[in-house]
Design an enzyme around this catalytic site. Structure first.
Site, PDB file in Angstrom:
ATOM      1  N   GLU A 168     -62.008 -41.147 -59.489  1.00  0.00           N
ATOM      2  CA  GLU A 168     -62.774 -40.634 -58.608  1.00  0.00           C
ATOM      3  C   GLU A 168     -64.010 -41.554 -57.977  1.00  0.00           C
ATOM      4  O   GLU A 168     -64.992 -41.235 -57.796  1.00  0.00           O
ATOM      5  CB  GLU A 168     -63.343 -39.423 -58.922  1.00  0.00           C
ATOM      6  CG  GLU A 168     -62.303 -38.531 -59.512  1.00  0.00           C
ATOM      7  CD  GLU A 168     -61.423 -37.770 -58.300  1.00  0.00           C
ATOM      8  OE1 GLU A 168     -61.752 -38.078 -57.202  1.00  0.00           O
ATOM      9  OE2 GLU A 168     -60.631 -37.022 -58.585  1.00  0.00           O
ATOM     10  N   GLU A 213     -53.958 -46.918 -53.643  1.00  0.00           N
ATOM     11  CA  GLU A 213     -52.420 -47.420 -53.196  1.00  0.00           C
ATOM     12  C   GLU A 213     -52.503 -48.814 -54.320  1.00  0.00           C
ATOM     13  O   GLU A 213     -53.514 -49.219 -54.720  1.00  0.00           O
ATOM     14  CB  GLU A 213     -52.432 -47.783 -51.816  1.00  0.00           C
ATOM     15  CG  GLU A 213     -52.550 -46.713 -50.917  1.00  0.00           C
ATOM     16  CD  GLU A 213     -51.866 -46.980 -49.660  1.00  0.00           C
ATOM     17  OE1 GLU A 213     -51.494 -47.760 -49.131  1.00  0.00           O
ATOM     18  OE2 GLU A 213     -52.094 -45.720 -48.816  1.00  0.00           O
TER      19      GLU A 213
HETATM   20  C1  LIG Z   1     -57.204 -41.408 -65.034  1.00  0.00           C
HETATM   21  C2  LIG Z   1     -57.511 -41.803 -63.448  1.00  0.00           C
HETATM   22  C3  LIG Z   1     -57.146 -40.690 -62.609  1.00  0.00           C
HETATM   23  C4  LIG Z   1     -57.169 -41.144 -61.174  1.00  0.00           C
HETATM   24  N1  LIG Z   1     -56.856 -40.232 -60.325  1.00  0.00           N
HETATM   25  C5  LIG Z   1     -56.677 -40.351 -58.910  1.00  0.00           C
HETATM   26  C6  LIG Z   1     -56.357 -39.654 -57.975  1.00  0.00           C
HETATM   27  O1  LIG Z   1     -56.154 -38.372 -58.414  1.00  0.00           O
HETATM   28  N2  LIG Z   1     -56.147 -40.011 -56.740  1.00  0.00           N
HETATM   29  C7  LIG Z   1     -56.645 -41.106 -56.172  1.00  0.00           C
HETATM   30  O2  LIG Z   1     -56.357 -41.370 -55.229  1.00  0.00           O
HETATM   31  N3  LIG Z   1     -56.811 -41.960 -56.980  1.00  0.00           N
HETATM   32  C8  LIG Z   1     -56.846 -41.943 -58.598  1.00  0.00           C
HETATM   33  N4  LIG Z   1     -57.241 -42.893 -59.496  1.00  0.00           N
HETATM   34  C9  LIG Z   1     -57.589 -44.197 -58.901  1.00  0.00           C
HETATM   35  C10 LIG Z   1     -58.997 -44.515 -58.926  1.00  0.00           C
HETATM   36  O3  LIG Z   1     -59.447 -43.920 -57.939  1.00  0.00           O
HETATM   37  C11 LIG Z   1     -59.117 -45.955 -58.765  1.00  0.00           C
HETATM   38  O4  LIG Z   1     -58.763 -46.717 -59.993  1.00  0.00           O
HETATM   39  C12 LIG Z   1     -60.448 -46.523 -58.271  1.00  0.00           C
HETATM   40  O5  LIG Z   1     -60.600 -46.036 -57.268  1.00  0.00           O
HETATM   41  C13 LIG Z   1     -60.520 -47.979 -58.437  1.00  0.00           C
HETATM   42  O6  LIG Z   1     -59.493 -48.762 -57.587  1.00  0.00           O
HETATM   43  P1  LIG Z   1     -58.797 -49.851 -58.350  1.00  0.00           P
HETATM   44  O7  LIG Z   1     -58.271 -49.224 -59.857  1.00  0.00           O
HETATM   45  O8  LIG Z   1     -57.603 -50.240 -57.386  1.00  0.00           O
HETATM   46  O9  LIG Z   1     -59.589 -51.190 -58.596  1.00  0.00           O
HETATM   47  P2  LIG Z   1     -60.106 -52.044 -57.314  1.00  0.00           P
HETATM   48  O10 LIG Z   1     -60.665 -51.097 -56.101  1.00  0.00           O
HETATM   49  O11 LIG Z   1     -59.238 -53.066 -57.200  1.00  0.00           O
HETATM   50  O12 LIG Z   1     -61.616 -52.298 -57.935  1.00  0.00           O
HETATM   51  C14 LIG Z   1     -61.492 -53.375 -59.384  1.00  0.00           C
HETATM   52  C15 LIG Z   1     -62.996 -53.740 -59.742  1.00  0.00           C
HETATM   53  O13 LIG Z   1     -63.630 -54.204 -58.549  1.00  0.00           O
HETATM   54  C16 LIG Z   1     -64.794 -53.414 -58.118  1.00  0.00           C
HETATM   55  N5  LIG Z   1     -65.172 -53.483 -56.808  1.00  0.00           N
HETATM   56  C17 LIG Z   1     -64.199 -53.154 -55.855  1.00  0.00           C
HETATM   57  N6  LIG Z   1     -64.755 -53.225 -54.527  1.00  0.00           N
HETATM   58  C18 LIG Z   1     -66.072 -53.627 -54.856  1.00  0.00           C
HETATM   59  C19 LIG Z   1     -67.260 -53.646 -54.228  1.00  0.00           C
HETATM   60  N7  LIG Z   1     -67.271 -53.689 -52.620  1.00  0.00           N
HETATM   61  N8  LIG Z   1     -68.317 -54.073 -54.684  1.00  0.00           N
HETATM   62  C20 LIG Z   1     -68.506 -54.145 -55.990  1.00  0.00           C
HETATM   63  N9  LIG Z   1     -67.641 -53.806 -56.871  1.00  0.00           N
HETATM   64  C21 LIG Z   1     -66.302 -53.644 -56.392  1.00  0.00           C
HETATM   65  C22 LIG Z   1     -64.466 -52.050 -58.842  1.00  0.00           C
HETATM   66  O14 LIG Z   1     -65.700 -51.350 -58.936  1.00  0.00           O
HETATM   67  C23 LIG Z   1     -63.571 -52.457 -59.979  1.00  0.00           C
HETATM   68  O15 LIG Z   1     -64.762 -52.749 -61.233  1.00  0.00           O
HETATM   69  C24 LIG Z   1     -57.348 -42.755 -60.648  1.00  0.00           C
HETATM   70  C25 LIG Z   1     -57.667 -43.564 -61.863  1.00  0.00           C
HETATM   71  C26 LIG Z   1     -57.832 -43.163 -63.050  1.00  0.00           C
HETATM   72  C27 LIG Z   1     -58.186 -44.470 -64.100  1.00  0.00           C
END
Ligand SMILES: Cc1cc2nc3c(=O)[nH]c(=O)nc-3n(C[C@H](O)[C@H](O)[C@H](O)COP(=O)(O)OP(=O)(O)OC[C@H]3O[C@@H](n4cnc5c(N)ncnc54)[C@H](O)[C@@H]3O)c2cc1C
Length: 372
Positions: free
Chosen positions: A355, A123
């Site tokens: 993922e 989200e």
């Molecule tokens: C090509 C692609 C396909 C995707 N397909 C799907 C899909 O089919 N379904 C779906 O639901 N999502 C999908 N996503 C979304 C993806 O799962 C998220 O981008 C991912 O989970 C990270 O969430 P965010 O981008 O909100 O980053 P955030 O959660 O905001 O994280 C930002 C940064 O902070 C780090 N971070 C966050 N929390 C912690 C912690 N506790 N400890 C250490 N580091 C932390 C993360 O590793 C990252 O580097 C897709 C993304 C991409 C790029």
């Protein structure tokens, strides 16, 4: 009747031919256009590729996960986008097979060889902490009313069926199945991502979408378990896609190093080139071993989440690093759109995020090791 080795070999041969004839020739075109050309996805459907893992009773070919993963590895040697499109579908089908009730599966799975299914957790508030989601499912009589905003969903816009992670009124996590044709369902923005340019990754907006009780996947309170299981299934397949990307990088570097000379010596005879080619080949083999172990363990009903995280964590970083090595072998041409290496780096980079991020996977691997 179980699948024979010969049938699996025929499947892999068919995938290789489809990749060579339909995908590899337009790999660069897909990257530049930022989409699949008209008619390509229909060819994938007509060839039966959506139904590879689907049980026979629902009209599928019932191949096991090892065959599915190897298929995606071979496909990704020609085009990683289409392999990721299928990854998103296969991992979602797995959740129906594992958690779906009979009436839900009877309603949806017969169409799964013809239309794409997707899994939606992320989200706008963030993907790494699924407990923080705002999507709500409120019980009304025999129905659930779902409202929320899911972003970055693989195949968003192309997929017709969405598994949606939501919170119930009492803050329990659950997954519901939503159809794109339901009132209140709408597609939002498609992400302008830098790689995997063929895959539509987009937003799904749910405004009081009403689904019947049997659209609950698994049980109330099982949402995070299903999400974790979907991640593990996806990571096995992404390991395979990454091995395929590395094979593409390797072949591009090998071919170039045979043709290009530095002071009358082919590049591959230089030790500096040999180090890079050997590194790419070793990383590809290691990633292959990891994803295959994940697939073998899944099929054998052994734990596979940790090795699946290893396949994607190691594989994604290796494919990006291998692409950089291949780019260096190609010199200035490696930095050009004329050769595929630069887009392979961009494609692989997505899998350090999708993922579950590298950080999330490494946390999970560490937790598994600490618990041993
Ligand atoms: C090509 C692609 C396909 C995707 N397909 C799907 C899909 O089919 N379904 C779906 O639901 N999502 C999908 N996503 C979304 C993806 O799962 C998220 O981008 C991912 O989970 C990270 O969430 P965010 O981008 O909100 O980053 P955030 O959660 O905001 O994280 C930002 C940064 O902070 C780090 N971070 C966050 N929390 C912690 C912690 N506790 N400890 C250490 N580091 C932390 C993360 O590793 C990252 O580097 C897709 C993304 C991409 C790029």
């Amino acid at each position: 009747m179980s699948i024979t080795n010969d049938q699996t070999k025929m499947l892999i041969q068919m995938i290789k031919e489809f990749t060579a004839n339909e995908l590899a020739p337009i790999d660069m075109q897909i990257d530049r256009a930022g989409d699949y050309p008209d008619g390509l996805f229909q060819k994938v459907v007509n060839t039966g590729l959506l139904g590879i893992t689907l049980p026979r009773e629902y009209g599928g070919a019932a191949f096991d996960y090892q065959a599915a993963a190897e298929s995606l590895e071979k496909m990704a040697t020609g085009n990683a986008s289409m392999a990721v499109t299928l990854e998103g579908h296969f991992k979602t089908i797995e959740q129906f097979i594992k958690y779906g009730n009979k009436s839900l599966n009877d309603e949806y799975l017969p169409s799964a060889a013809k239309r794409i299914f997707a899994f939606s957790m992320t989200e706008p508030s963030g993907g790494s902490n699924p407990k923080g989601i705002a999507t709500r499912a409120i019980k009304q009589g025999d129905n659930w009313v779902i409202t929320g905003d899911k972003i970055m969903i693989t195949n968003g816009g192309l997929a017709e069926v969405y598994c949606v992670l939501a919170k119930t009124e009492d803050d329990q996590m659950a997954v519901f199945v939503v159809d794109k044709d339901m009132p209140g369902f709408k597609f939002g923005k498609r992400e302008d991502f830098i790689g995997l340019k063929g895959v539509p990754v987009g937003e799904v907006v749910l405004n009081h979408v009403v689904v019947p009780d049997n659209h609950l996947l698994g049980r109330i309170g099982q949402g995070l378990e299903i999400g974790d299981n979907a991640h593990a299934d996806a990571r096995v397949l992404m390991g395979a896609v990454l091995a395929g990307i590395m094979e593409h990088e390797l072949q591009t570097a090998v071919n170039y190093s045979k043709e290009r000379k530095a002071m009358d010596t082919p590049l591959y005879q230089l030790q500096v080139t040999q180090e890079k080619i050997a590194d790419i080949a070793i990383a590809k083999e290691n990633t292959t071993a990891l994803y295959q172990k994940g697939a073998d363990n899944k099929v054998a009903n052994k734990p596979y989440a940790e090795v699946a995280a290893m396949a994607k964590s190691y594989g994604s970083r290796s494919a990006v690093a291998s692409g950089d090595k291949a780019l260096q072998i190609l010199g200035g041409y490696g930095y050009s759109h004329e050769y595929p290496v630069e887009h392979l780096i961009r494609d692989a980079r997505a899998m350090e995020l999708a993922e579950g991020t590298i950080e999330k996977m490494n946390l999970e691997i560490t937790n598994a090791e600490i618990a041993k």
